[in-house]
Design an enzyme around this catalytic site. Structure first.
Site, PDB file in Angstrom:
ATOM      1  N   ASP A 141      -1.278  21.389 -67.208  1.00 20.63           N
ATOM      2  CA  ASP A 141      -2.450  20.657 -67.718  1.00 20.63           C
ATOM      3  C   ASP A 141      -1.428  19.677 -68.721  1.00 20.63           C
ATOM      4  OD1 ASP A 141      -4.470  22.022 -67.313  1.00 20.63           O
ATOM      5  OD2 ASP A 141      -4.263  23.419 -68.657  1.00 20.63           O
ATOM      6  N   ASP A 159      -9.187  19.524 -63.694  1.00 17.68           N
ATOM      7  CA  ASP A 159     -10.315  20.065 -64.575  1.00 17.68           C
ATOM      8  C   ASP A 159     -11.110  18.944 -64.773  1.00 17.68           C
ATOM      9  OD1 ASP A 159      -8.897  22.534 -64.788  1.00 17.68           O
ATOM     10  OD2 ASP A 159      -7.771  21.449 -66.735  1.00 17.68           O
TER      11      ASP A 159
END
Length: 177
Positions: A130, A146
């Protein structure tokens, strides 16, 4: 004796499936490429502010799901992802080929690409990379896959609530009366 060669024109269903698969592969490639860049340029480095105090790039290895829940449940995520992908493929195949259902085709591809993008990370790394961070509101750090899942889910809700009517959905799931 000459052999007659027939030119085979792909059926509409095959063509839609091929386009969907190519689109998914391109989206997955973009997700994985962005993570590759982050790992090579941001891992072990200080966050890079893009808008000071608001938005930055920050490397994070996430072993859970959204908002950090279910940490270390890799097997669970892999099983859920495979089940989701099977449902997505089944749903995609059920969709009528008419233009009316193009938004659902796109949404299904985007959702599947997001699921696969994060699944690749879990299989290869045992965590998801991330890197987008809204510092201003301390929003959980996220990645391109995401974004696909979030935008796809929001799009699905909006289209099901405001665009498709009951008779449209009956074309996908005929009622047994």
């Amino acid at each position: 004796m000459s052999v007659k060669h027939e030119t085979h024109i792909p059926s509409g269903r095959f063509l839609h499936a091929a386009i969907g698969l190519i689109a998914a592969v391109l989206l997955i490639f973009f997700d994985q490429w962005s993570k590759y860049l982050v790992v090579n340029h941001l891992k072990g480095q200080n966050p890079i502010p893009l808008i000071s105090g608001v938005f930055e790039l920050q490397y994070l290895e996430n072993r859970g799901a959204a908002f950090g829940i279910f940490q270390g449940k890799r097997g669970f995520f892999l099983v859920i992802t495979v089940i989701f992908l099977l449902i997505a493929v089944w749903f995609y195949r059920k969709l009528p080929l008419s233009r009316k259902f193009l938004p659902l085709r796109i949404i299904t591809v985007v959702l599947a690409a997001g699921a696969v993008g994060n699944m690749i990370d879990r299989v290869v790394n045992n965590y998801v990379v991330d890197f987008f961070y809204f510092k201003l509101i301390n929003f959980p750090i996220f990645n391109v896959a995401d974004i696909y899942v979030t935008v796809g889910a929001i799009g699905l809700i909006i289209f099901l609530l405001f665009y498709y009517k009951e008779e449209d959905l009956n074309q996908i799931f005929p009622s047994k009366k």
